[in-house]
Design a protein around this motif. Structure first.
Motif, PDB file in Angstrom:
ATOM      1  N   ALA A 149       0.811  -1.209   0.000  1.00 37.02           N
ATOM      2  CA  ALA A 149       0.000   0.000   0.000  1.00 37.02           C
ATOM      3  C   ALA A 149       0.847   1.263   0.000  1.00 37.02           C
ATOM      4  CB  ALA A 149      -0.940   0.005   1.205  1.00 37.02           C
ATOM      5  N   SER A 150       2.049   1.184   0.571  1.00 37.21           N
ATOM      6  CA  SER A 150       2.900   2.368   0.663  1.00 37.21           C
ATOM      7  C   SER A 150       3.769   2.578  -0.572  1.00 37.21           C
ATOM      8  CB  SER A 150       3.800   2.270   1.898  1.00 37.21           C
ATOM      9  OG  SER A 150       4.700   1.179   1.785  1.00 37.21           O
ATOM     10  N   MET A 151       3.741   1.621  -1.497  1.00 41.52           N
ATOM     11  CA  MET A 151       4.563   1.734  -2.704  1.00 41.52           C
ATOM     12  C   MET A 151       4.025   2.810  -3.630  1.00 41.52           C
ATOM     13  SD  MET A 151       5.330  -2.179  -3.876  1.00 41.52           S
ATOM     14  CE  MET A 151       6.296  -3.318  -2.876  1.00 41.52           C
ATOM     15  N   ASP A 152       4.914   3.411  -4.407  1.00 43.78           N
ATOM     16  CA  ASP A 152       4.501   4.248  -5.520  1.00 43.78           C
ATOM     17  C   ASP A 152       3.651   3.380  -6.457  1.00 43.78           C
ATOM     18  OD1 ASP A 152       5.223   4.928  -8.544  1.00 43.78           O
ATOM     19  OD2 ASP A 152       5.334   6.782  -7.379  1.00 43.78           O
ATOM     20  N   PRO A 153       2.582   3.958  -7.053  1.00 43.96           N
ATOM     21  CA  PRO A 153       1.726   3.145  -7.936  1.00 43.96           C
ATOM     22  C   PRO A 153       2.480   2.421  -9.050  1.00 43.96           C
ATOM     23  CG  PRO A 153       0.635   5.204  -7.435  1.00 43.96           C
ATOM     24  CD  PRO A 153       2.013   5.297  -6.835  1.00 43.96           C
ATOM     25  N   LEU A 154       3.565   3.006  -9.553  1.00 42.68           N
ATOM     26  CA  LEU A 154       4.342   2.315 -10.584  1.00 42.68           C
ATOM     27  C   LEU A 154       5.060   1.100 -10.016  1.00 42.68           C
ATOM     28  CD1 LEU A 154       5.843   5.250 -12.681  1.00 42.68           C
ATOM     29  CD2 LEU A 154       4.202   3.535 -13.451  1.00 42.68           C
ATOM     30  N   GLN A 155       5.557   1.216  -8.780  1.00 46.04           N
ATOM     31  CA  GLN A 155       6.174   0.049  -8.135  1.00 46.04           C
ATOM     32  C   GLN A 155       5.126  -1.044  -7.948  1.00 46.04           C
ATOM     33  OE1 GLN A 155       7.807   2.468  -4.704  1.00 46.04           O
ATOM     34  NE2 GLN A 155       9.515   1.053  -4.975  1.00 46.04           N
ATOM     35  N   GLN A 156       3.954  -0.655  -7.473  1.00 47.04           N
ATOM     36  CA  GLN A 156       2.871  -1.619  -7.330  1.00 47.04           C
ATOM     37  C   GLN A 156       2.578  -2.301  -8.655  1.00 47.04           C
ATOM     38  OE1 GLN A 156      -0.706   0.224  -5.976  1.00 47.04           O
ATOM     39  NE2 GLN A 156      -0.168   0.163  -3.805  1.00 47.04           N
ATOM     40  N   ALA A 157       2.498  -1.506  -9.718  1.00 48.42           N
ATOM     41  CA  ALA A 157       2.089  -2.039 -11.017  1.00 48.42           C
ATOM     42  C   ALA A 157       3.065  -3.069 -11.548  1.00 48.42           C
ATOM     43  CB  ALA A 157       1.922  -0.900 -12.017  1.00 48.42           C
ATOM     44  N   ARG A 158       4.364  -2.893 -11.272  1.00 47.36           N
ATOM     45  CA  ARG A 158       5.339  -3.880 -11.749  1.00 47.36           C
ATOM     46  C   ARG A 158       5.091  -5.252 -11.123  1.00 47.36           C
ATOM     47  NH1 ARG A 158       8.759   0.753 -12.167  1.00 47.36           N
ATOM     48  NH2 ARG A 158       9.324   0.734  -9.960  1.00 47.36           N
ATOM     49  N   THR A 180     -13.593   8.553 -11.308  1.00 45.52           N
ATOM     50  CA  THR A 180     -12.961   7.430 -11.981  1.00 45.52           C
ATOM     51  C   THR A 180     -12.179   6.594 -10.971  1.00 45.52           C
ATOM     52  OG1 THR A 180     -12.565   8.958 -13.816  1.00 45.52           O
ATOM     53  CG2 THR A 180     -11.559   6.768 -13.966  1.00 45.52           C
ATOM     54  N   ILE A 181     -12.513   5.326 -10.884  1.00 42.25           N
ATOM     55  CA  ILE A 181     -11.658   4.349 -10.196  1.00 42.25           C
ATOM     56  C   ILE A 181     -10.735   3.780 -11.257  1.00 42.25           C
ATOM     57  CG2 ILE A 181     -11.577   2.162  -8.976  1.00 42.25           C
ATOM     58  CD1 ILE A 181     -12.822   4.207  -7.213  1.00 42.25           C
ATOM     59  N   PHE A 182      -9.429   3.754 -10.979  1.00 39.44           N
ATOM     60  CA  PHE A 182      -8.499   3.265 -11.990  1.00 39.44           C
ATOM     61  C   PHE A 182      -7.320   2.558 -11.331  1.00 39.44           C
ATOM     62  CE2 PHE A 182      -7.141   7.523 -10.883  1.00 39.44           C
ATOM     63  CZ  PHE A 182      -5.765   7.440 -10.790  1.00 39.44           C
ATOM     64  N   ALA A 183      -6.646   1.736 -12.129  1.00 36.31           N
ATOM     65  CA  ALA A 183      -5.416   1.055 -11.700  1.00 36.31           C
ATOM     66  C   ALA A 183      -4.252   1.613 -12.490  1.00 36.31           C
ATOM     67  CB  ALA A 183      -5.533  -0.452 -11.936  1.00 36.31           C
ATOM     68  N   VAL A 184      -3.110   1.751 -11.820  1.00 35.07           N
ATOM     69  CA  VAL A 184      -1.885   2.192 -12.481  1.00 35.07           C
ATOM     70  C   VAL A 184      -1.124   0.965 -12.951  1.00 35.07           C
ATOM     71  CG1 VAL A 184       0.280   3.453 -12.228  1.00 35.07           C
ATOM     72  CG2 VAL A 184      -1.777   4.264 -11.053  1.00 35.07           C
TER      73      VAL A 184
END
Length: 413
Positions: free
Chosen positions: A34-43, A365-369
């Protein structure tokens, strides 16, 4: 090459063993994710999302007779698939590979489901019927399939007051959880006085006073490519003329109107969504410092993480709340079961984050990175836990909304 062959997957399924990737992935806690940058999460999430999207499509279609549920386990880097007959895993895998040949089937773990998703969805509607008829000895807030497809998960005001034999009238096992007392959150925001083309996250209003709502899904009609904006159905009535905000930025009581967005032409209560027809739109979402493109849309699955662009959260100092974990991908609620003020049943998704949403975020908008930095639309924010910033967020799925109205995401960003 995929890490797990079909033969090995099938063999593991027949023994009841969980199929696992050959190479152990790092283990993360929910707090770390949850604390990750969205790009880190996305990887971490993108390969799991690809598997979930393909398997979910199969589960809603040709494998509906055995599909129970699925869960994205980003903590361990796998997707857990619940089937009533794990021995048919190979059938599901092959069908999923036809949907998307690029998926890594070695990320799939299989587990036993007690019921199919369709059985549990039907049982959820039965619970709502019983609740509306005042035939249950408890108040229902939300109801939907348990994540492991073992039965229903029912959110009630106080689980301690539920009679021990209360599940007997439902016909399937039920677990009772503390409820989320949903309240209509008026509306949403991210940009105050936008001009056409409008985008997801724009602050919108019909009167110029009050918190208003947020523009959600920039779409076009499939039939003629005509632009349509989607927001939450509880925001405005059919025939209402909708505008962006006017007056001083952040002054919710100026009574002034901005640019004409369009007129509400249709509402779909089951997925708390309505269409606004008028001006042009682009498939972008209003992020923290600018507009970012929405390039695709998909369902949300348990264990995934999403963000939203609700306008009032933005003006309260919480632009683009992220780290919202999907905890229940299929939940039903109604006017007497946890959606006070809506007046109708809604089917949606529940998630929890450090900051959830605020009054005025409805429709956002609900969205995913994704790991590429692109944004994938997931839905329209409907409601959440009471109180600005409370953790719970409830949204309806973009795919269901588009399918009902004959829309698709605007191809232009």
């Amino acid at each position: 090459m995929r890490r797990t062959t079909r033969a090995l997957v099938a063999a593991l399924a027949l023994t009841g063993t969980l199929a696992a990737p050959a190479t152990a992935a790092p283990v993360y806690t929910d707090a770390q994710l949850a604390s990750m940058d969205p790009l880190q999460q996305a990887r971490i999430l993108d390969p799991l999302r690809a598997v979930a999207n393909a398997v979910g499509e199969v589960g809603r279609g040709p494998a509906a007779d055995i599909y129970g549920n699925l869960d994205i386990d980003a903590n361990h880097g796998v997707v857990t698939l619940y089937l009533t007959d794990p021995g048919q895993l190979d059938r599901v895998v092959q069908a999923a590979e036809r949907v998307d040949p690029s998926i890594d089937t070695g990320l799939i773990r299989v587990a036993k489901a007690a019921f199919t998703h369709q059985q549990l969805d039907d049982a959820s509607v039965q619970v709502l019927d019983l609740a509306d008829a005042h035939r249950l000895p408890y108040h229902v807030d939300l109801v939907g399939p348990a994540a492991d497809a073992s039965g229903l998960e029912i959110n009630v005001d106080d689980p301690r007051t539920v009679p021990f034999a209360a599940a007997a009238a439902i016909g399937v096992p039920a677990s009772f959880q503390p409820g989320h007392v949903l309240v209509p959150k008026a509306w949403r925001d991210v940009k105050w006085g936008d001009h056409a083309p409008f985008i997801g996250g724009d602050a919108i209003t019909a009167s110029g006073s009050g918190h208003g709502c947020t523009a959600g899904l920039p779409a076009v009609r499939k039939s003629d490519n005509h632009p349509i904006m989607v927001t939450a159905a509880h925001c405005f009535g059919v025939g209402a003329k909708v505008y962006t905000r006017g007056g001083a930025t952040g002054d919710y009581n100026s009574g002034k109107l901005g640019s004409y967005v369009g007129t509400v032409t249709a509402r779909y209560e089951q997925f708390d969504s309505e269409t606004i027809d008028g001006a042009d739109n682009n498939a972008d979402e209003s992020d923290t410092t600018g507009w970012l493109p929405l390039t695709s849309y998909a369902y949300s699955y348990n264990g995934d993480y999403v963000c939203h662009d609700g306008q009032r959260s933005f003006f309260m100092g919480h632009p683009t709340p992220c780290g919202i974990k999907v905890t229940n991908q299929d939940k039903w609620c109604g006017p007497s079961e946890g959606c006070p003020g809506l007046g109708y049943r809604v089917r949606g998704v529940w998630g929890d984050g450090a900051w959830g949403a605020a009054g005025g975020d409805s429709g956002a908008t609900i969205f995913a990175v994704q790991s590429s930095g692109k944004r994938q639309a997931r839905g329209v924010l409907s409601d959440g836990d009471p109180g600005d910033g409370a953790p719970g967020v409830f949204w309806v799925e973009a795919t269901d909304v588009f399918n009902h109205f004959g829309l698709t995401l605007n191809p232009r960003t």
